[in-house]
Design an enzyme around this catalytic site. Structure first.
Site, PDB file in Angstrom:
ATOM      1  CB  SER A  42      -9.155   0.694  -0.383  1.00 11.03           C
ATOM      2  OG  SER A  42      -8.409   0.830  -1.538  1.00 11.03           O
ATOM      3  CG  HIS A 101      -5.192   3.912   0.769  1.00 12.77           C
ATOM      4  ND1 HIS A 101      -4.844   2.588   0.593  1.00 12.77           N
ATOM      5  CD2 HIS A 101      -6.414   4.061   0.217  1.00 12.77           C
ATOM      6  CE1 HIS A 101      -5.826   1.976  -0.055  1.00 12.77           C
ATOM      7  NE2 HIS A 101      -6.798   2.841  -0.299  1.00 12.77           N
ATOM      8  CG  ASP A 142      -2.266   0.627   0.988  1.00 11.64           C
ATOM      9  OD1 ASP A 142      -2.262   1.833   0.730  1.00 11.64           O
ATOM     10  OD2 ASP A 142      -3.311  -0.042   1.082  1.00 11.64           O
TER      11      ASP A 142
END
Ligand SMILES: *[C@@H]1O[C@H](CO)[C@@H](O)[C@H](O)[C@H]1NC(C)=O
Ligand SMILES: *[C@@H]1O[C@H](CO)[C@@H](O)[C@H](O)[C@H]1NC(C)=O
Ligand SMILES: *[C@@H]1O[C@H](CO)[C@@H](O)[C@H](O)[C@H]1NC(C)=O
Ligand SMILES: *[C@@H]1O[C@H](CO)[C@@H](O)[C@H](O)[C@H]1NC(C)=O
Ligand SMILES: *[C@@H]1O[C@H](CO)[C@@H](O)[C@H](O)[C@H]1NC(C)=O
Ligand SMILES: *[C@@H]1O[C@H](CO)[C@@H](O)[C@H](O)[C@H]1NC(C)=O
Ligand SMILES: *[C@@H]1O[C@H](CO)[C@@H](O)[C@H](O)[C@H]1NC(C)=O
Ligand SMILES: *[C@@H]1O[C@H](CO)[C@@H](O)[C@H](O)[C@H]1NC(C)=O
Ligand SMILES: *[C@@H]1O[C@H](CO)[C@@H](O)[C@H](O)[C@H]1NC(C)=O
Ligand SMILES: *[C@@H]1O[C@H](CO)[C@@H](O)[C@H](O)[C@H]1NC(C)=O
Ligand SMILES: *[C@@H]1O[C@H](CO)[C@@H](O)[C@H](O)[C@H]1NC(C)=O
Ligand SMILES: *[C@@H]1O[C@H](CO)[C@@H](O)[C@H](O)[C@H]1NC(C)=O
Length: 756
Positions: free
Chosen positions: A539, A216, A143
């Protein structure tokens, strides 16, 4: 070093003169090589690749420095390397001994506290207890990196790191600094050489660190396996304990997403998966994918094949490109593809008018102020951005009675007003869009709307004021879970014969850890920081399933990735909390398996599925053969120079069924057969009986319809037959379920028939 500097200066000079020409010339490629023809004189593959490259790159050209051209040599996930080459060099390489094929270095797309309880997880029983919260399991997350200081990475009370862990690196701020890692965050590595070669124009802004500069990766990794943190909240919303699904599992972070736009390229992602396998991860979570590529050009598909062979469970996101069909990515048969659903909570906000009257409604979660009175103005349909900009320092009230809400959201967000109040009786479809809006918004019904309008009209515009407050969270919302609007739908473009997505996890408004130096909200000059943040997308559902994968692996160390996926799928929930089939927010009808997969994940039931549909490596090869891939294409995935294609079959031993009735040239009937083998993973003797929910216009049968098991791990095969019109006329798709029951277990598989 000096020549490197001269080189880059010279290059940027050329680039500024002939920008498009120069950029088009050289690009990254991923090269597959046949290791079996490597001459014995080479001690390792890297030196062979270097030597091969030196043959194809002219030595008298000052632009060439052959030794630095290799970006990565891959060791586990493929035989080959990535390299930056001119088209001429690329052509020349194709004639080198051992060259099999090459693929372009494609870009990937990132699919951007209550959730464990919502999934039924309980410390005293079920999957948490059986797996000891996943304490021996290592979850790798590919990620944007990680914020190691987050409380969700505290390791108090954790046992020592499992000895299978081989990872050496904890890379932060240009050094290997183990003080950033601990018994929870056990590894941190970055992969940017492919990105730097491809985006050389912004390489100066890239720091060599695993630190998350986006947020994220911190969010996804703590969703999968963050430690428990009490008092986690987002300005009062979702106040409670934040916990990853596998709260005692270890986390290893592989940073592959770079730059202000969150770019990632295949060469780096393949290298990260290669490293994760070598380091010894048990589970991988990948919330990114390609928009639409074939399996043999899909870096995630290629690299995860090796992960699957090593027993690594891989969870991937389906994408956020719904609600149209065929928008799904990661439709790869050997990974688990995750769709996104809603949680049982909603966000409410209050609008308190200057006269003391207060109204309430659905709200975006980005409400930040509650104390000050702000001027409020009624702007009718809010269809003129110029007009809205004139009143941007006010709360704007918009009236909606014509399905124009989303354009009103857009206008109000574009004008960057202080806050928006929408008078509308909207459906949940629009609610899910609302949650994406980066502005404080409240939607009130018509009755409250009249109260607000009356108030504003009884004052002059300048003296009307109101407060917005957002600190109300409602739990137990009905109906949930629903499949959310944005979640990408199947069939898979890369392999339509395997029904995708596989499973749904919570994806909408998920609270998880966040870097404290990245604003959770910024508009105008406002910048608001918080240790936790809400994000929405597949996600977010992907790491939930990775976390459940860690729990199942912790409880059943001998299960293959396919067995874990099967257990999740066949035990999932298709009913919502009103006991009706889960809805699709895009259609307001029952969510079909092309949106929902087998159902919504239920970790405790997945612990004891009764039967599993296992898949071996050769089964996947048989599928690749039946897709009519060339031997070269297959070897790009399997890494062996020869694949046994003597038994090609599209009929993978999967816990779901998709049948295409789309022949163009006939009106007769046809029958499609599916062969499956189930393994009894329950205790000993038992008998399962089949039942099928009917699909209108089709005849479904299963033979045998009774499976008598004498012992654990026994395998029994059956055949499902679907008879129907060669060309399905009306609906694009219909669905039903095949369910095996033995009195204790319910083993359910979705069946889709379609003319797509
Ligand atoms: C990185 O640090 C760890 C922990 O101190 C150490 O074991 C490892 O050898 C180091 N690796 C490198 C490449 O320096
Ligand atoms: C490692 O990180 C710690 C914590 O930030 C810092 O105090 C220390 O100076 C770093 N060590 C090195 C060698 O950079
Ligand atoms: C860098 O180059 C890429 C393509 O090579 C381009 O898409 C991107 O916009 C460029 N970025 C900047 C900041 O110039
Ligand atoms: C990061 O590492 C690359 C080599 O991999 C190097 O070229 C670059 O200068 C480094 N960046 C910084 C900011 O140190
Ligand atoms: C969160 O909950 C705790 C205990 O339940 C309470 O003490 C605290 O005031 C709450 N915080 C907010 C912001 O509501
Ligand atoms: C994706 O690829 C498939 C097969 O190549 C093609 O049929 C489909 O139209 C593509 N979809 C999109 C959205 O590009
Ligand atoms: C919101 O409004 C409701 C009903 O009008 C009221 O009960 C509640 O206390 C209000 N909450 C806040 C935070 O103002
Ligand atoms: C929007 O409002 C501005 C300023 O009042 C006006 O000039 C413009 O014509 C309006 N645009 C539309 C599309 O009505
Ligand atoms: C609603 O839509 C109809 C048709 O699109 C239009 O004629 C009407 O004026 C709209 N109503 C409002 C209040 O804008
Ligand atoms: C919203 O209100 C309109 C008219 O006021 C009505 O026709 C429509 O059915 C309502 N929609 C819902 C979802 O209640
Ligand atoms: C309030 O402002 C709006 C938009 O500028 C205008 O249309 C309206 O007539 C004003 N109302 C009063 C009472 O001044
Ligand atoms: C593969 O090729 C065979 C023979 O041409 C054809 O019958 C079959 O439909 C093809 N399979 C796929 C998946 O395209």
């Amino acid at each position: 070093m000096a020549s490197n500097i001269r080189l880059s200066l010279w290059f940027s000079y050329i680039a500024s003169l002939h920008l498009s020409f120069t950029l088009a010339r050289s690009d990254n490629y991923i090269i597959h090589m046949d290791l079996s023809v490597m001459p014995k004189v080479f001690s390792n593959q890297h030196s062979w690749y270097e030597s091969t490259l030196s043959q194809v790159t002219p030595t008298n050209n000052i632009l060439k420095s052959t030794s630095s051209k290799i970006i990565y040599t891959y060791n586990n996930v493929m035989n080959g390397f990535s390299v930056n080459l001119s088209p001429e060099e690329h052509e020349a390489l194709k004639t080198s001994p051992g060259y099999i094929s090459s693929i372009p270095d494609l870009p990937l797309k990132l699919d951007t506290t209550h959730s464990p309880q919502f999934l039924g997880l309980n410390p005293d029983k079920g999957a948490w207890k059986a797996s000891k919260f996943g304490q021996d399991i290592i979850v790798g997350v590919i990620d944007t990196g990680v914020w190691p200081e987050s409380e969700s990475f505290k390791d108090h009370g954790m046992t020592k790191i499992p000895s299978k862990w081989k990872g050496q690196l904890c890379q932060f701020e240009n050094t290997n600094n183990s003080s950033f890692c601990n018994k929870k965050l056990i590894g941190a590595r970055f992969f940017n050489r492919g990105f730097l070669a491809k985006f050389s124009n912004i390489s100066a802004t890239i720091v060599n660190t695993t630190r998350d500069e986006d947020g994220h990766g911190t969010h996804t990794s703590t969703t999968a396996a963050g430690s428990r943190v009490d008092g986690a909240s987002f300005f009062g919303y979702a106040n409670g304990t934040a916990s990853g699904i596998a709260s005692l599992s270890r986390v290893a972070i592989y940073k592959t997403v770079w730059g202000p736009k969150g770019d990632a390229v295949s060469s780096d992602v393949i290298a990260a998966i290669d490293a994760a396998i070598a380091d010894g991860v048990d589970v991988l979570s990948l919330s990114l994918g390609y928009s639409n590529v074939s399996l043999y050009e899909d870096g995630v598909a290629i690299a995860t094949f090796a992960a699957m062979e090593k027993g690594v469970f891989v969870s991937t996101s389906a994408g956020n490109d719904g609600p149209s069909y065929k928008t799904l990515h990661n439709g790869t048969p050997w990974v688990t593809t995750v769709a996104a659903g809603t949680l049982d909570r909603e966000f409410r906000g209050n609008l308190s008018l200057g006269n003391g009257v207060s109204v309430t409604g659905f709200a975006s979660y980005l409400g930040i102020f509650s104390d000050s009175n702000i001027p409020i103005v009624f702007m009718g349909m809010c269809d003129n951005i110029t007009e809205l900009i004139k009143v941007k320092s006010k709360i704007v009230v918009c009236e909606n009675n014509n399905g124009t809400l989303s354009s009103q959201f857009y206008n109000v967000a574009e004008a960057r007003v202080v806050g928006g109040v929408f008078i509308s009786n909207i459906s949940e479809i629009e609610m899910s869009q609302l949650l994406w809006q980066p502005l404080p918004l409240i939607i009130i019904n018509q009755k409250y709307g009249e109260i607000v309008k009356d108030y504003i009209q009884s004052n002059s515009n300048s003296s009307s004021v109101a407060k917005m407050s957002f600190k109300i969270t409602s739990f137990g919302v009905k109906p949930t879970p629903s499949l959310d609007y944005y979640s990408s739908r199947g069939p898979s473009n890369s392999c339509p014969y395997v029904l995708k997505p596989d499973i749904t996890g919570p994806g909408t408004s998920i609270l998880a850890a966040w870097p404290t130096n990245i604003p959770v909200l910024s508009f105008g000059s406002y910048k608001i920081f918080n240790k936790f943040n809400f994000l929405t997308g597949t996600s977010m559902s992907c790491p939930h399933v990775a976390g459940v994968g860690a729990l199942l692996k912790g409880a059943h160390g001998d299960w293959s990735p396919a067995a874990i996926r099967s257990a999740m799928m066949t035990t999932s929930d298709i009913l919502d909390n009103t006991k009706k089939h889960s809805k699709d927010l895009a259609t307001d009808k029952e969510a079909t398996p092309l949106a929902l997969g087998a159902g919504h994940i239920n970790p405790n039931r997945a612990l004891d599925p009764g039967l599993v549909y296992d898949v071996g490596v050769q089964d996947y090869v048989n599928l690749l053969c039946a897709l009519n891939f060339t031997q070269k294409n297959i070897s790009a995935i399997t890494r062996s120079s020869f694949s046994d294609c003597s038994k090609p079959s599209l009929d993978l031993n999967y816990p779901s069924f998709i049948a295409f009735f789309n022949a163009r040239n006939s009106s007769s009937k046809m029958t499609q057969h599916f062969h499956r083998t189930v393994t009894n993973v329950g205790e000993g003797r038992t008998t399962y009986v089949a039942s099928i929910t009917p699909i209108k216009g089709f005849r479904l049968s299963v033979i045998p319809n009774k499976l008598v098991f004498k012992k654990k791990n026994q395998k029994i095969s059956y055949r499902l037959s679907i008879e129907g019109p060669t060309m399905r006329q009306k609906n694009i798709e219909s669905f039903g379920y095949l369910t095996w029951k033995d009195g204790k277990h319910v083993v359910r598989s979705p069946i889709v028939v379609t003319n797509m």
